[in-house]
Design an enzyme around this catalytic site. Structure first.
Site, PDB file in Angstrom:
ATOM      1  N   LYS A   1      28.508  46.338  50.346  1.00 30.70           N
ATOM      2  CA  LYS A   1      29.978  46.235  50.325  1.00 30.70           C
ATOM      3  C   LYS A   1      30.596  47.602  50.636  1.00 30.70           C
ATOM      4  O   LYS A   1      31.589  47.679  51.373  1.00 30.70           O
ATOM      5  CB  LYS A   1      30.450  45.713  48.961  1.00 30.70           C
ATOM      6  CG  LYS A   1      31.955  45.521  48.905  1.00 30.70           C
ATOM      7  CD  LYS A   1      32.371  44.348  48.053  1.00 30.70           C
ATOM      8  CE  LYS A   1      33.826  43.988  48.295  1.00 30.70           C
ATOM      9  NZ  LYS A   1      34.757  44.697  47.416  1.00 30.70           N
TER      10      LYS A   1
ATOM     11  N   LEU B   1      42.392  42.109  39.280  1.00 27.80           N
ATOM     12  CA  LEU B   1      41.114  41.462  38.948  1.00 27.80           C
ATOM     13  C   LEU B   1      40.964  41.240  37.441  1.00 27.80           C
ATOM     14  O   LEU B   1      40.463  40.194  37.015  1.00 27.80           O
ATOM     15  CB  LEU B   1      39.942  42.299  39.446  1.00 27.80           C
ATOM     16  CG  LEU B   1      39.455  42.056  40.873  1.00 27.80           C
ATOM     17  CD1 LEU B   1      38.018  42.533  41.030  1.00 27.80           C
ATOM     18  CD2 LEU B   1      39.551  40.610  41.309  1.00 27.80           C
ATOM     19  N   GLY B   2      41.422  42.205  36.640  1.00 29.14           N
ATOM     20  CA  GLY B   2      41.339  42.035  35.178  1.00 29.14           C
ATOM     21  C   GLY B   2      42.131  40.803  34.751  1.00 29.14           C
ATOM     22  O   GLY B   2      41.681  40.004  33.925  1.00 29.14           O
TER      23      GLY B   2
ATOM     24  N   ASN C   1      43.256  44.124  59.363  1.00 27.74           N
ATOM     25  CA  ASN C   1      41.815  44.142  59.647  1.00 27.74           C
ATOM     26  C   ASN C   1      41.516  43.619  61.049  1.00 27.74           C
ATOM     27  O   ASN C   1      40.678  44.168  61.761  1.00 27.74           O
ATOM     28  CB  ASN C   1      41.062  43.303  58.605  1.00 27.74           C
ATOM     29  CG  ASN C   1      41.165  43.896  57.208  1.00 27.74           C
ATOM     30  OD1 ASN C   1      41.707  44.986  57.033  1.00 27.74           O
ATOM     31  ND2 ASN C   1      40.669  43.184  56.210  1.00 27.74           N
TER      32      ASN C   1
ATOM     33  N   GLU D   1      40.761  54.715  46.756  1.00 28.17           N
ATOM     34  CA  GLU D   1      39.433  54.885  46.149  1.00 28.17           C
ATOM     35  C   GLU D   1      38.482  55.613  47.109  1.00 28.17           C
ATOM     36  O   GLU D   1      37.267  55.433  47.035  1.00 28.17           O
ATOM     37  CB  GLU D   1      38.884  53.524  45.719  1.00 28.17           C
ATOM     38  CG  GLU D   1      39.709  52.886  44.600  1.00 28.17           C
ATOM     39  CD  GLU D   1      39.151  51.569  44.081  1.00 28.17           C
ATOM     40  OE1 GLU D   1      38.909  51.447  42.869  1.00 28.17           O
ATOM     41  OE2 GLU D   1      38.982  50.645  44.896  1.00 28.17           O
TER      42      GLU D   1
ATOM     43  N   GLY E   1      42.811  46.621  31.456  1.00 29.93           N
ATOM     44  CA  GLY E   1      43.526  46.576  32.715  1.00 29.93           C
ATOM     45  C   GLY E   1      43.939  45.149  33.021  1.00 29.93           C
ATOM     46  O   GLY E   1      43.114  44.330  33.417  1.00 29.93           O
TER      47      GLY E   1
ATOM     48  N   ASN F   1      33.228  48.316  53.617  1.00 34.04           N
ATOM     49  CA  ASN F   1      34.524  48.946  53.335  1.00 34.04           C
ATOM     50  C   ASN F   1      34.691  50.256  54.122  1.00 34.04           C
ATOM     51  O   ASN F   1      35.791  50.565  54.581  1.00 34.04           O
ATOM     52  CB  ASN F   1      34.692  49.221  51.836  1.00 34.04           C
ATOM     53  CG  ASN F   1      34.954  47.957  51.039  1.00 34.04           C
ATOM     54  OD1 ASN F   1      34.489  47.814  49.915  1.00 34.04           O
ATOM     55  ND2 ASN F   1      35.695  47.028  51.596  1.00 34.04           N
TER      56      ASN F   1
END
Ligand code: NAD
Ligand code: KPL
Length: 317
Positions: free
Chosen positions: A196, A25-26, A214, A276, A21, A200
């Site tokens: 976390k 982040l990858g 936020n 997610e 990926g 979230n």
């Protein structure tokens, strides 16, 4: 499907970092490791993606005013060759299917780092890869893609690493430090992941339902505090007392510190991408059900979010 591969004969040589990926982040990990001279191989979706990558001339990392394009080695994830160390840097819902696809290429005892947010995907991957040593990562770094092979390092943070069954820190932690990747080993990785997840769950769904940043949650203090009450009960219920400590204050600290940001779930839904949810609110709800804990606010929030996602043609779990 190829037969499982034996460990390479010279297992003392540094294992290359295979990174599945080249997303946000990858890409952030791959570029920093490659910049430090460490061997990296990006695993891309297919031959077309590989051709696009070569045409782009490499992967670009943007940090502040500086941008640098790195020609990192790449292969198709369909035929990657032997893998001794894998960073699985995909979304939580892709992790187990991709782990199953890569399983035949993993050398015995291969190490697999799981960068996914939330909980549930780590256990799915571990079950799919009984021959591997899975290491969970809880990351508070921030990155996004400006374009397909251009990564922006948007925010500093930490990466907490650990195995769900404990165990000592691996020798290659020093490689991460050398590459400028903040990394700390913890025997309590489940505590980090649960904390976390709770943060979230208190922030991300409300930003989707109210279509806000936020910081706007400061106008919904009662709702946020009510969710934190229930999340704290859940954390105690699953035996994560330390993760429950000071949860309300930590959620408000994050809301203020990231006031101008759109949460990752808000960004996903706004862009019409799958969220997610199954590994955040979904995991929380499943655990509450398993424990027989009534958490009406969390359940109502999940139902509202699922209805919101379905109305937009997005998967609701
Ligand atoms: P992303 O969508 O930017 O990257 C995922 C990558 O996986 C994509 O490039 C996609 O093409 C690739 N992929 C999917 N299927 C593939 C396949 N078959 N072969 C090769 N590549 C494939 O996602 P991300 O933002 O990097 O997030 C990854 C995980 O890290 C998520 O669980 C996320 O919640 C978590 N996380 C992200 C951030 C962040 O700032 N981006 C911060 C903390 C945690
Ligand atoms: O992790 C986050 C996310 O958006 O997923 C927070 C901490 C809520 C910051 O936006």
């Amino acid at each position: 499907m190829p037969a499982p591969l034996p460990a390479p004969p010279d297992s003392a040589s540094p294992a290359p970092w295979h990174i599945l990926g080249a997303g946000s982040l990858g890409g952030l990990w791959a570029t920093r490791l490659a910049r430090a001279g460490l061997p990296v191989c990006l695993l891309l979706r297919d031959a077309q993606r590989l051709a696009d990558y070569h045409a782009a001339g490499g992967l670009t990392l943007e940090q502040g005013d500086l941008s640098r394009c790195l020609r990192i080695a790449a292969a198709s994830s369909a035929a990657p060759g032997a893998i001794r160390r894998l960073l699985l840097a995909c979304k939580a819902y892709d992790a187990a299917p991709l782990a199953r696809r890569l399983a035949p290429w993993l050398a015995p005892g291969a190490e697999v780092l799981l960068l996914q947010n939330g909980l549930g995907s780590q256990a799915e991957v571990a079950a799919a890869l009984p021959q591997a040593r899975c290491i969970c990562v809880s990351s508070t770094e921030g990155a996004f893609r400006r374009s397909t092979f251009h990564i922006v390092h948007a925010g500093g943070g930490d990466n907490w690493l650990g195995r769900l069954d404990g165990g000592p820190a691996p020798h290659w932690l020093e490689e991460l430090e050398r590459a400028g990747i903040p990394a700390r080993w913890t025997p309590q990785i489940a505590e980090r992941l649960w904390r976390k997840l709770a943060i979230n769950c208190a922030i991300n769904p409300l930003t989707v339902l109210h279509d806000c940043r936020n910081g706007n949650l400061q106008g919904l203090a009662g709702e946020v505090d009510g969710l934190c009450d229930e999340l704290q009960r859940l954390l105690h219920g699953v035996g994560q007392d330390a993760a429950a400590e000071g949860l309300h204050a930590e959620v408000w600290r994050v809301v203020v510190a990231t006031a101008a940001n759109s949460s990752s779930m808000h960004q996903d839904v706004a862009a019409g991408r799958r969220s997610e949810i199954a590994y955040l609110l979904g995991h929380a709800s499943r655990e509450a059900l398993r424990l027989g804990l009534p958490l009406p606010r969390l359940q109502a929030l999940q139902s509202r979010l699922q209805a919101h996602l379905r109305a937009r043609g997005l998967p609701a779990d």
